[in-house]
Design an enzyme around this catalytic site. Structure first.
Site, PDB file in Angstrom:
ATOM      1  N   CYS A   1     -42.197  19.594  -1.572  1.00  0.00           N
ATOM      2  CA  CYS A   1     -40.840  19.801  -0.990  1.00  0.00           C
ATOM      3  C   CYS A   1     -40.230  18.512  -0.809  1.00  0.00           C
ATOM      4  CB  CYS A   1     -41.229  20.108   0.592  1.00  0.00           C
ATOM      5  SG  CYS A   1     -41.467  21.844   0.307  1.00  0.00           S
TER       6      CYS A   1
ATOM      7  N   CYS B   1     -38.120  23.564  -2.470  1.00  0.00           N
ATOM      8  CA  CYS B   1     -38.256  23.593  -0.996  1.00  0.00           C
ATOM      9  C   CYS B   1     -37.889  22.432  -0.653  1.00  0.00           C
ATOM     10  CB  CYS B   1     -39.668  23.876  -0.752  1.00  0.00           C
ATOM     11  SG  CYS B   1     -41.076  22.977  -0.750  1.00  0.00           S
TER      12      CYS B   1
END
Lengths: 305, 242
Positions: A121, A202
């Protein structure tokens, strides 16, 4: 009428002769008809189609394998489960012996399955019209990953490939340009890889755009504008940070308040992403300045504020 | 057995693949090279030998087969800033660092060693330079660095890291021990030193101070034309923007 015995044999012979001639003629006719009916536009001997772009990279197998092992073994050993031979095979099967104007995303499914890997992420870095700068940045700051820093992009970067129905199934002479046909092996590959890359993002996603381009920093026709922004997952991605870079000493055609950036913001906001934009993101600009230390834009400032 | 990491897996495929990658894509200007022969020469430098007895000249054939000229004014030497150098050199387009030459490219970031009385590579462990200097990897880079320096010409650039504790110009070091002594004075017109701090890192050394001063003096004593530039000033400018 009385029979003349010699003429019967003569008649037999002439019947035979005529019969054979008719049969022969029929055969010839049949062959001619058959070839006419089944005749295709085939040159004498198998020949490959000719296209306008460069052909398949020489020693493609060795290059792809070397890059795959390099990436997995030498750079990201945590991807140790990747089978580079299988990955090569799946790439080859995607295009070999196929008409290079007829490639579909299904052709690349097995390859994509084998070669994609999760992206941590907050590390995805998308880009448009900033190829040189963005890749220099990720080389010096391994906190961010462009598509070309993932296994799939790393293997395919600057490499080309296409097939042909005739032997040996790979065309090393030429490959179709996008203008010749859209469904060519390269375009389909990059569109699909970009889509998956966006889907995998993400947390915070970064985007590096070029504010010195006349046609605008954000273009709907680019892969970023047509594929990536629409495949970011609002359930996974929280924010999009835009870095709008100007060339050192280049024109300031657009900034964060510009038209195309406003358009990009509205598209992203519609999909519920929070957006920020920064002109000339400092760490990237520092990299630009390292190459232009004497430029006025990079010199020590004279007025102290 | 040894303290260092073992040979990189699939070493042969990586070296051969990188060779074709280099001549076909990275720098086609070098022309045709025999990548299989290059791999064989590389391997034969160290297999079937005592892994602590590999000398730089054992790589002579490898260098001969993979050698290509370095364009003048494009040589880029460096210490302690590999990542920055990679991005700086622009894949050989702006500068050609050692890793942008064919002989450096095929081996970059890899590890390898052999074993005495065996044709196999040792994947378990390899000697570190502390354990023995004349190991396969150390000797390779000594030979490659010397070759690179010998064939550099025109304006030479040196990129040093101004954020490193212990000196931007390390001694001992590859630049100090294997590159400077192999520069050809008659081919080098000028040496330009850049002291660059890590992006958002501390500014510990600059031109004219500490080890950079030692380097500048050494090169001047050797008779080279030397200039030095700091990028610290760029950071100042950006801070001024606030």
């Amino acid at each position: 009428m009385p029979f003349r015995p010699g003429s019967a044999r003569a008649r037999q012979r002439s019947v035979l002769l005529v019969g054979s001639a008719v049969l022969l003629a029929a055969l010839v006719l049949a062959v001619v008809l058959a070839s006419l009916l089944t005749h295709e536009k085939q040159e004498v001997g198998p020949k490959m189609m000719k296209w306008k772009d460069r052909g398949t990279t020489k020693n493609l197998r060795e290059v792809i394998l070397g890059r795959c092992y390099s990436y997995v073994m030498a750079r990201y050993p945590e991807l140790g489960d990747k089978d580079c031979l299988k990955i090569w095979e799946s790439l080859k099967q995607a295009f070999i012996y196929k008409n290079p104007c007829n490639i579909t995303s299904e052709d690349y499914e097995p390859l994509m399955e084998l070669a994609t890997h999760p992206i941590p992420c907050n590390k995805s870095l998308l880009w448009s019209k900033t190829s040189d700068l963005v890749h220099r940045y990720t080389k010096s700051n391994q906190n961010f990953l462009t598509l070309e820093d993932t296994l799939l992009g790393y293997m395919a970067d600057r490499v080309s490939w296409c097939g042909d129905p005739s032997d040996p199934g790979i065309n090393y002479e030429s490959c179709p340009k996008r203008s010749e046909c859209e469904s060519n092996p390269s375009s389909v590959f990059w569109k699909m890889a970009s889509k998956l890359f966006a889907e995998a993002a993400c947390g915070v996603v970064q985007v590096m755009l070029n504010g010195s381009v006349e046609a605008g920093a954000f273009r709907s026709s680019s892969i970023f504008g047509s594929i990536e922004i629409f495949n970011l997952n609002p359930d996974k991605v929280t924010e999009v940070h835009i870095w709008l870079m100007h060339d050192i000493g280049g024109p300031q055609s657009e900034s964060c308040s510009g038209h195309s950036i406003k358009r990009l913001k509205s598209i992203l906001e519609e999909r519920n992403f929070k957006i920020t934009c920064v002109d000339n993101y400092r760490p990237v600009q520092l990299l630009q300045c390292v190459h232009n230390p004497d430029h006025t834009d990079c010199r020590l400032c004279t007025n102290t504020t | 057995k040894w303290k260092g990491e073992g040979t990189t897996q699939n070493l042969e495929s990586i070296v051969i693949g990188r060779c074709y990658d280099y001549i076909g894509i990275v720098n086609p200007a070098v022309g045709e090279k025999n990548c299989s022969a290059i791999w064989e020469a590389f391997k034969n430098a160290f297999i079937n030998k005592d892994p602590c007895n590999i000398l730089p000249n054992d790589y002579e054939l490898f260098i001969n087969l993979s050698f290509h000229t370095i364009p003048p004014n494009k040589s880029l030497f460096w210490e302690n800033n590999q990542l920055l150098v990679n991005s700086f050199a622009g894949r050989g387009r702006r500068y050609m660092s050692l890793a942008d030459t064919l002989f450096g490219f095929v081996a970059d970031y890899l590890n390898w060693c052999g074993q005495a009385n065996s044709a196999g590579l040792d994947y378990e462990s390899c000697p570190t330079t502390e354990e023995c200097e004349n190991n396969a990897v150390e000797s390779f880079w000594r030979k490659a660095s010397a070759t690179y320096a010998q064939h550099s010409s025109g304006v030479i650039h040196v990129l040093l890291n101004g954020s490193v504790v212990g000196g931007a110009y390390p001694e001992p070091g590859f630049f100090a021990d294997y590159e400077i002594p192999n520069l050809q004075k008659d081919k080098v017109s000028e040496i330009v030193i850049w002291v660059v701090d890590d992006i958002e890192g501390p500014d510990i050394e600059s031109c004219g101070t500490h080890t950079v001063k030692i380097l500048e003096n050494r090169l001047k004593t050797l008779g080279y034309d030397v200039t030095c530039t700091d990028n610290y000033k760029s950071v100042m400018f950006l801070l001024c923007l606030d």
